[in-house]
Scaffold this motif. Sequence first.
Motif, PDB file in Angstrom:
ATOM      1  N   GLU A 237     101.305  60.668 -67.954  1.00 17.05           N
ATOM      2  CA  GLU A 237     100.993  61.147 -69.293  1.00 17.05           C
ATOM      3  C   GLU A 237     100.317  62.499 -69.200  1.00 17.05           C
ATOM      4  O   GLU A 237      99.314  62.667 -68.514  1.00 17.05           O
ATOM      5  CB  GLU A 237     100.067  60.164 -70.019  1.00 17.05           C
ATOM      6  CG  GLU A 237     100.734  59.544 -71.229  1.00 17.05           C
ATOM      7  CD  GLU A 237      99.846  58.510 -71.899  1.00 17.05           C
ATOM      8  OE1 GLU A 237     100.370  57.436 -72.207  1.00 17.05           O
ATOM      9  OE2 GLU A 237      98.653  58.778 -72.098  1.00 17.05           O
ATOM     10  N   ARG A 249      93.466  58.554 -66.974  1.00 15.55           N
ATOM     11  CA  ARG A 249      94.596  59.426 -66.660  1.00 15.55           C
ATOM     12  C   ARG A 249      95.787  58.691 -66.055  1.00 15.55           C
ATOM     13  O   ARG A 249      95.611  57.720 -65.333  1.00 15.55           O
ATOM     14  CB  ARG A 249      94.150  60.501 -65.665  1.00 15.55           C
ATOM     15  CG  ARG A 249      93.110  61.395 -66.243  1.00 15.55           C
ATOM     16  CD  ARG A 249      92.618  62.428 -65.252  1.00 15.55           C
ATOM     17  NE  ARG A 249      91.698  63.303 -65.970  1.00 15.55           N
ATOM     18  CZ  ARG A 249      91.497  64.583 -65.703  1.00 15.55           C
ATOM     19  NH1 ARG A 249      92.144  65.147 -64.696  1.00 15.55           N
ATOM     20  NH2 ARG A 249      90.669  65.303 -66.420  1.00 15.55           N
ATOM     21  N   ASP A 251      98.151  60.586 -64.015  1.00 10.06           N
ATOM     22  CA  ASP A 251      98.429  61.912 -63.469  1.00 10.06           C
ATOM     23  C   ASP A 251      99.617  61.830 -62.501  1.00 10.06           C
ATOM     24  O   ASP A 251      99.502  61.299 -61.394  1.00 10.06           O
ATOM     25  CB  ASP A 251      97.159  62.392 -62.758  1.00 10.06           C
ATOM     26  CG  ASP A 251      97.282  63.800 -62.191  1.00 10.06           C
ATOM     27  OD1 ASP A 251      98.417  64.248 -61.927  1.00 10.06           O
ATOM     28  OD2 ASP A 251      96.238  64.441 -62.004  1.00 10.06           O
ATOM     29  N   LEU A 253     101.105  64.094 -60.776  1.00  9.61           N
ATOM     30  CA  LEU A 253     100.969  64.855 -59.532  1.00  9.61           C
ATOM     31  C   LEU A 253     100.079  64.122 -58.533  1.00  9.61           C
ATOM     32  O   LEU A 253     100.338  64.146 -57.327  1.00  9.61           O
ATOM     33  CB  LEU A 253     100.399  66.251 -59.823  1.00  9.61           C
ATOM     34  CG  LEU A 253     100.241  67.176 -58.616  1.00  9.61           C
ATOM     35  CD1 LEU A 253     101.571  67.376 -57.888  1.00  9.61           C
ATOM     36  CD2 LEU A 253      99.668  68.529 -59.043  1.00  9.61           C
ATOM     37  N   GLU A 254      99.055  63.440 -59.053  1.00 13.61           N
ATOM     38  CA  GLU A 254      98.180  62.671 -58.168  1.00 13.61           C
ATOM     39  C   GLU A 254      99.027  61.582 -57.489  1.00 13.61           C
ATOM     40  O   GLU A 254      98.945  61.391 -56.268  1.00 13.61           O
ATOM     41  CB  GLU A 254      97.027  62.074 -58.981  1.00 13.61           C
ATOM     42  CG  GLU A 254      95.886  61.536 -58.154  1.00 13.61           C
ATOM     43  CD  GLU A 254      96.079  60.087 -57.761  1.00 13.61           C
ATOM     44  OE1 GLU A 254      95.627  59.719 -56.664  1.00 13.61           O
ATOM     45  OE2 GLU A 254      96.681  59.325 -58.541  1.00 13.61           O
ATOM     46  N   SER A 257     101.294  63.071 -54.857  1.00 15.31           N
ATOM     47  CA  SER A 257     100.596  63.518 -53.645  1.00 15.31           C
ATOM     48  C   SER A 257     100.403  62.347 -52.673  1.00 15.31           C
ATOM     49  O   SER A 257     100.460  62.525 -51.460  1.00 15.31           O
ATOM     50  CB  SER A 257      99.274  64.203 -53.991  1.00 15.31           C
ATOM     51  OG  SER A 257      98.309  63.263 -54.390  1.00 15.31           O
ATOM     52  N   VAL A 258     100.207  61.151 -53.216  1.00 14.13           N
ATOM     53  CA  VAL A 258     100.099  59.968 -52.359  1.00 14.13           C
ATOM     54  C   VAL A 258     101.456  59.660 -51.701  1.00 14.13           C
ATOM     55  O   VAL A 258     101.527  59.287 -50.527  1.00 14.13           O
ATOM     56  CB  VAL A 258      99.613  58.748 -53.175  1.00 14.13           C
ATOM     57  CG1 VAL A 258      99.574  57.502 -52.304  1.00 14.13           C
ATOM     58  CG2 VAL A 258      98.237  59.025 -53.760  1.00 14.13           C
ATOM     59  N   ILE A 260     103.790  61.842 -50.927  1.00 13.91           N
ATOM     60  CA  ILE A 260     104.036  62.842 -49.876  1.00 13.91           C
ATOM     61  C   ILE A 260     103.300  62.445 -48.590  1.00 13.91           C
ATOM     62  O   ILE A 260     103.847  62.531 -47.489  1.00 13.91           O
ATOM     63  CB  ILE A 260     103.590  64.249 -50.357  1.00 13.91           C
ATOM     64  CG1 ILE A 260     104.480  64.706 -51.510  1.00 13.91           C
ATOM     65  CG2 ILE A 260     103.628  65.261 -49.211  1.00 13.91           C
ATOM     66  CD1 ILE A 260     104.022  65.993 -52.179  1.00 13.91           C
ATOM     67  N   LEU A 281     109.454  70.792 -55.456  1.00 14.44           N
ATOM     68  CA  LEU A 281     108.585  69.994 -56.326  1.00 14.44           C
ATOM     69  C   LEU A 281     108.274  70.821 -57.568  1.00 14.44           C
ATOM     70  O   LEU A 281     107.926  71.996 -57.468  1.00 14.44           O
ATOM     71  CB  LEU A 281     107.307  69.633 -55.570  1.00 14.44           C
ATOM     72  CG  LEU A 281     106.293  68.753 -56.306  1.00 14.44           C
ATOM     73  CD1 LEU A 281     105.602  67.812 -55.317  1.00 14.44           C
ATOM     74  CD2 LEU A 281     105.261  69.581 -57.034  1.00 14.44           C
ATOM     75  N   GLN A 282     108.460  70.181 -58.707  1.00 15.68           N
ATOM     76  CA  GLN A 282     108.149  70.878 -59.953  1.00 15.68           C
ATOM     77  C   GLN A 282     107.264  70.028 -60.848  1.00 15.68           C
ATOM     78  O   GLN A 282     107.483  68.831 -60.983  1.00 15.68           O
ATOM     79  CB  GLN A 282     109.439  71.270 -60.676  1.00 15.68           C
ATOM     80  CG  GLN A 282     109.838  72.691 -60.303  1.00 15.68           C
ATOM     81  CD  GLN A 282     111.311  72.941 -60.359  1.00 15.68           C
ATOM     82  OE1 GLN A 282     112.111  72.047 -60.108  1.00 15.68           O
ATOM     83  NE2 GLN A 282     111.686  74.160 -60.693  1.00 15.68           N
ATOM     84  N   VAL A 283     106.263  70.692 -61.419  1.00 10.55           N
ATOM     85  CA  VAL A 283     105.265  70.009 -62.239  1.00 10.55           C
ATOM     86  C   VAL A 283     105.491  70.375 -63.706  1.00 10.55           C
ATOM     87  O   VAL A 283     105.802  71.509 -64.013  1.00 10.55           O
ATOM     88  CB  VAL A 283     103.849  70.469 -61.812  1.00 10.55           C
ATOM     89  CG1 VAL A 283     102.779  69.794 -62.651  1.00 10.55           C
ATOM     90  CG2 VAL A 283     103.610  70.191 -60.330  1.00 10.55           C
ATOM     91  N   ASN A 286     102.804  72.104 -66.031  1.00  8.63           N
ATOM     92  CA  ASN A 286     102.399  73.130 -65.058  1.00  8.63           C
ATOM     93  C   ASN A 286     101.458  74.169 -65.647  1.00  8.63           C
ATOM     94  O   ASN A 286     101.668  75.374 -65.503  1.00  8.63           O
ATOM     95  CB  ASN A 286     103.640  73.804 -64.456  1.00  8.63           C
ATOM     96  CG  ASN A 286     103.400  74.242 -63.018  1.00  8.63           C
ATOM     97  OD1 ASN A 286     102.596  73.647 -62.306  1.00  8.63           O
ATOM     98  ND2 ASN A 286     104.070  75.293 -62.590  1.00  8.63           N
ATOM     99  N   VAL A 290      96.000  71.169 -68.134  1.00  4.14           N
ATOM    100  CA  VAL A 290      96.704  69.976 -68.619  1.00  4.14           C
ATOM    101  C   VAL A 290      96.990  69.045 -67.434  1.00  4.14           C
ATOM    102  O   VAL A 290      97.502  69.476 -66.404  1.00  4.14           O
ATOM    103  CB  VAL A 290      98.026  70.349 -69.330  1.00  4.14           C
ATOM    104  CG1 VAL A 290      98.759  69.097 -69.787  1.00  4.14           C
ATOM    105  CG2 VAL A 290      97.742  71.251 -70.532  1.00  4.14           C
ATOM    106  N   VAL A 291      96.632  67.771 -67.595  1.00 10.94           N
ATOM    107  CA  VAL A 291      96.941  66.770 -66.574  1.00 10.94           C
ATOM    108  C   VAL A 291      98.468  66.653 -66.485  1.00 10.94           C
ATOM    109  O   VAL A 291      99.127  66.447 -67.501  1.00 10.94           O
ATOM    110  CB  VAL A 291      96.336  65.397 -66.958  1.00 10.94           C
ATOM    111  CG1 VAL A 291      96.726  64.336 -65.942  1.00 10.94           C
ATOM    112  CG2 VAL A 291      94.822  65.503 -67.098  1.00 10.94           C
ATOM    113  N   PRO A 292      99.042  66.804 -65.284  1.00 10.15           N
ATOM    114  CA  PRO A 292     100.505  66.795 -65.142  1.00 10.15           C
ATOM    115  C   PRO A 292     101.138  65.502 -65.650  1.00 10.15           C
ATOM    116  O   PRO A 292     100.763  64.412 -65.225  1.00 10.15           O
ATOM    117  CB  PRO A 292     100.722  66.954 -63.637  1.00 10.15           C
ATOM    118  CG  PRO A 292      99.516  67.698 -63.160  1.00 10.15           C
ATOM    119  CD  PRO A 292      98.385  67.143 -63.994  1.00 10.15           C
TER     120      PRO A 292
END
Lengths: 428, 428
Positions: A237, A249, A251, A253-254, A257-258, A260, A281-283, A286, A290-292
Amino acid sequence: MGLSVLSHPQDKERLLAYFETQILQVLNWLASFSPDEEGGITRLLYTEGWLETQQALAVKMASHGLETGFDEVGNLFGKLQGEDRQAPSIITGSHIDTVVQGGKYDGAYGIAAGLLAVNYLQQHFGKPKRSIEVVSLCEEEGSRFPMAYWGSGSIVGKRNFEQIVHLQDTQEVFFADAMSRCGFGEGKGRKSRRTDIGVFIEVHIEQGAVLETEGTAIGIVETIAGQRRLKFEVTGESNHAGTTPMHMRKDALEGVSVMIQALRQEAVRLGAPLVATVGRLQVQPNVPNVVPGKVTFTVDARHDDEHALDSFCKWVMRTFTALAEKRQLAILGTEWFREEPVPMNDQLKQQMEDVCNRMSIKSKRMISGAGHDAQMFEHICPTAMLFVPSRRGISHSPEEYTKPGDLAVGVLVLTELLYRLGYEGEEL
Amino acid sequence: MGLSVLSHPQDKERLLAYFETQILQVLNWLASFSPDEEGGITRLLYTEGWLETQQALAVKMASHGLETGFDEVGNLFGKLQGEDRQAPSIITGSHIDTVVQGGKYDGAYGIAAGLLAVNYLQQHFGKPKRSIEVVSLCEEEGSRFPMAYWGSGSIVGKRNFEQIVHLQDTQEVFFADAMSRCGFGEGKGRKSRRTDIGVFIEVHIEQGAVLETEGTAIGIVETIAGQRRLKFEVTGESNHAGTTPMHMRKDALEGVSVMIQALRQEAVRLGAPLVATVGRLQVQPNVPNVVPGKVTFTVDARHDDEHALDSFCKWVMRTFTALAEKRQLAILGTEWFREEPVPMNDQLKQQMEDVCNRMSIKSKRMISGAGHDAQMFEHICPTAMLFVPSRRGISHSPEEYTKPGDLAVGVLVLTELLYRLGYEGEEL
């Protein structure tokens, strides 16, 4: 087996010195076409610079006394006619196209090495028993249109005109229009599909740092690794970075990251020759505050063993799904590209090894993690592939570099191998 | 203290019903300007749609009997003249600009609420003791030019024409040219800088999900959180994804994924009101089959305590540097944005709380994680800020939504507060 291009062992250094001068000349000459503003080479399929390069190469081949001609997709062949006109050809070469901002060795080196080797053999040994052809393949990289191995694939019947009907480049130019503007297309030239090829040999830069690191001159490719490419879309969200407490959140992207981290750890645990990479990788959206809300990314996995690759990719799907669910993230994973591992011909590997041993050139068998035209040819004929070192493993970059001495060794081994196959008439 | 806009407790529901109808009308009318193709509102500073909105608002203010005028940067004021012409004004309002693809509540709600409150007070109570002004601030978001709080900052002396000389939007239009095309600029209109403001009150949507989750109607802002924005550039080595063994990689994205994890874990450990976000991240070259050579990303960190924020940001710098070094990655970290926490006026908070208690409206004191115009006004006068719930905390999105009933409660509390300050003459 006894004759060699080297009459005396001391000829080796003389010949290497000769090839070193020659290969630099040819590579620099090829690099003079399609230079880009970044100091690299950008020679995309069916562009003006591409056409100029192929045409200039045709002139050079003809000046070397080779029978020269294009096929209908723009592959260029220069043939040194053999005594036995019925025997299938020995072909050597590589691709003339580059990636965007590529270097001057990837592809071009294989063509230049073939030209030099065949020219040397003709000058010193005359007509071979079997015909030897140098090929400048029109395309391998897939950098302009979403279609790789167009050159070699058309020759072996894995690519055809139906497959490119809807393809466009980023400027929305149709594949067929670009091809037609260069004078190629269905029926315009010799049929690409060939059934008269006896052997294919490709010389190429390693594009990795293994040879350089180990101080080895020649890599004999055991197998071209299989590849899988997966893509994932992870949705959480998108929220205000200031007003959304950490525990509220989702998130994306968070979460990614785990994933990866998990990918890296498992690939290291399983060990070589497995490699796994998140390269793109695209966010979204971005924006710093803003939380991704969404992240899309790719996984590229390679291994020389199909079963091991398959089981790794299943682990990836399973693990990423579990990691996403734990964080209440939605995840969508798909495989969008797959290539099976392609082993090279055993007898040719043996012969290359023998050539290196007799000439006191340090060689090693290795997996090619990169894809190459050779994997296409393996479908129709015994195929071999030979690597020379790449400085720091850098490729697809203007920084691509191989020492002239290393380039010359590759040409020498190729020359000897072609001599054995074309003049000595060694059977496979 | 005794008089209220509510003569009888049962007036509350009637007044809420009235405000509910009215606020929806005004917000939908404002949203009819600058609609975008995604179903949201894109009303960037000094665009055609922005100018139309401000001009239409000026007409509406005038039709409500307010003395209406623009200042030189395009802030629009509508003044209800008070009996004491010397007393500093009570000002309420918010910003008229939106982000790209924003919603119809962020900013606009504060202006609409001010308009309704002042109109109601004038109709029912006539001339106030002190002047009350509604302001439609020209800009807060920084979405067109790299300059936020241009409207409120110009009023309080934190922004000036020198600061915008070199600024351009993404289309390379200069700030001054865009302003001039709308008829504004230095000397074109009343000076923006004001020294006659006694109180500023801003009503705004929460842009977070705290009020909604807790079922609270009104958030009384204790402090506007301090912000730091850091950016990092992590450089490894861009290598071929197929030919580079795992142990020979310097994968910038792998390193950054560990940093994102560390950031999250530390922020969760330290707990609210700290929030920390990696919102923007870019990978180079961002190609599926290339090991990422460089990653740039931002960290947004907020806290209401300057000391805690500072020590967290130092931890980030230290930790990221250590994580990068461990992986032989180069790292460059810089702070590019900083805002100190801004506490709101204690007496005004007390008054708002009292208003809510007397009207049986559930309220809570809270930190604003988002920045607001109120933080600018706090430099020159007692300032208060009031939140209403945001559905699912979504903001800066066409999905932004607050229930009409919740919007009406905000207008009611504002009306009562303005009544106390403007008509009852309560001193601060």
